[in-house]
Scaffold this motif. Structure first.
Motif, short mmCIF file in Angstrom:
data_model
loop_
_atom_site.label_atom_id
_atom_site.label_comp_id
_atom_site.label_asym_id
_atom_site.label_seq_id
_atom_site.Cartn_x
_atom_site.Cartn_y
_atom_site.Cartn_z
N VAL A 77 -62.26 28.60 6.79
CA VAL A 77 -61.38 28.20 5.69
C VAL A 77 -60.98 26.73 5.81
O VAL A 77 -60.96 26.01 4.81
N SER A 78 -60.70 26.27 7.02
CA SER A 78 -60.33 24.85 7.17
C SER A 78 -61.54 23.95 6.93
O SER A 78 -61.41 22.88 6.32
N ALA A 79 -62.73 24.37 7.35
CA ALA A 79 -63.94 23.58 7.08
C ALA A 79 -64.21 23.54 5.59
O ALA A 79 -64.51 22.46 5.03
N PHE A 80 -64.10 24.68 4.90
CA PHE A 80 -64.34 24.71 3.47
C PHE A 80 -63.32 23.85 2.72
O PHE A 80 -63.68 23.07 1.84
N ASN A 81 -62.05 23.96 3.08
CA ASN A 81 -61.02 23.16 2.41
C ASN A 81 -61.25 21.67 2.64
O ASN A 81 -61.03 20.86 1.74
N TRP A 82 -61.69 21.29 3.82
CA TRP A 82 -62.00 19.89 4.08
C TRP A 82 -63.16 19.42 3.21
O TRP A 82 -63.10 18.34 2.62
N ILE A 83 -64.20 20.23 3.11
CA ILE A 83 -65.35 19.87 2.27
C ILE A 83 -64.88 19.69 0.83
O ILE A 83 -65.21 18.71 0.17
N ARG A 84 -64.09 20.61 0.37
CA ARG A 84 -63.62 20.59 -1.02
C ARG A 84 -62.74 19.38 -1.30
O ARG A 84 -62.86 18.73 -2.33
N ARG A 85 -61.83 19.04 -0.38
CA ARG A 85 -60.91 17.92 -0.58
C ARG A 85 -61.55 16.57 -0.32
O ARG A 85 -61.36 15.62 -1.07
#
Length: 91
Positions: A77-85
């Motif tokens: 979830v933190s990797a995905f949120n970083w990619i998204r942001r």
């Protein structure tokens, strides 16, 4: 487009054919950017939300994960949120 193993440009990945495929929402499960199954999972999850992602865009996501993902992004979830942001803020 659904990304598959042969679509990735990296050759350094480890693959675990014994574990069940990753599915659903990103979780707090530990994210390993050298695990090809998890990299594919995040690319495909992003693509499912974005609507359509080309082969080039998927490879850009892959390279961004490989080169730029901060060490602090320890879970899916933190990797995905970083990619998204950071990498693809349009989502």
């Amino acid at each position: 487009m659904h990304f598959q193993k042969q679509d990735l440009s990296g050759t350094h990945y480890t693959w675990n054919n014994e574990q069940p495929a990753f599915s659903g929402q990103p979780s707090r499960r530990r994210f390993d950017k050298n695990n090809g199954d998890q990299v594919l999972y995040l690319i495909n999850f992003y693509a499912s939300l974005a609507g359509r992602v080309s082969l080039l865009e998927g490879r850009i996501i892959e390279q961004t994960i490989t080169r730029d993902l901060p060490d602090a992004a320890k879970s899916e979830v933190s990797a995905f949120n970083w990619i998204r942001r950071s990498a693809f803020p349009t989502l």
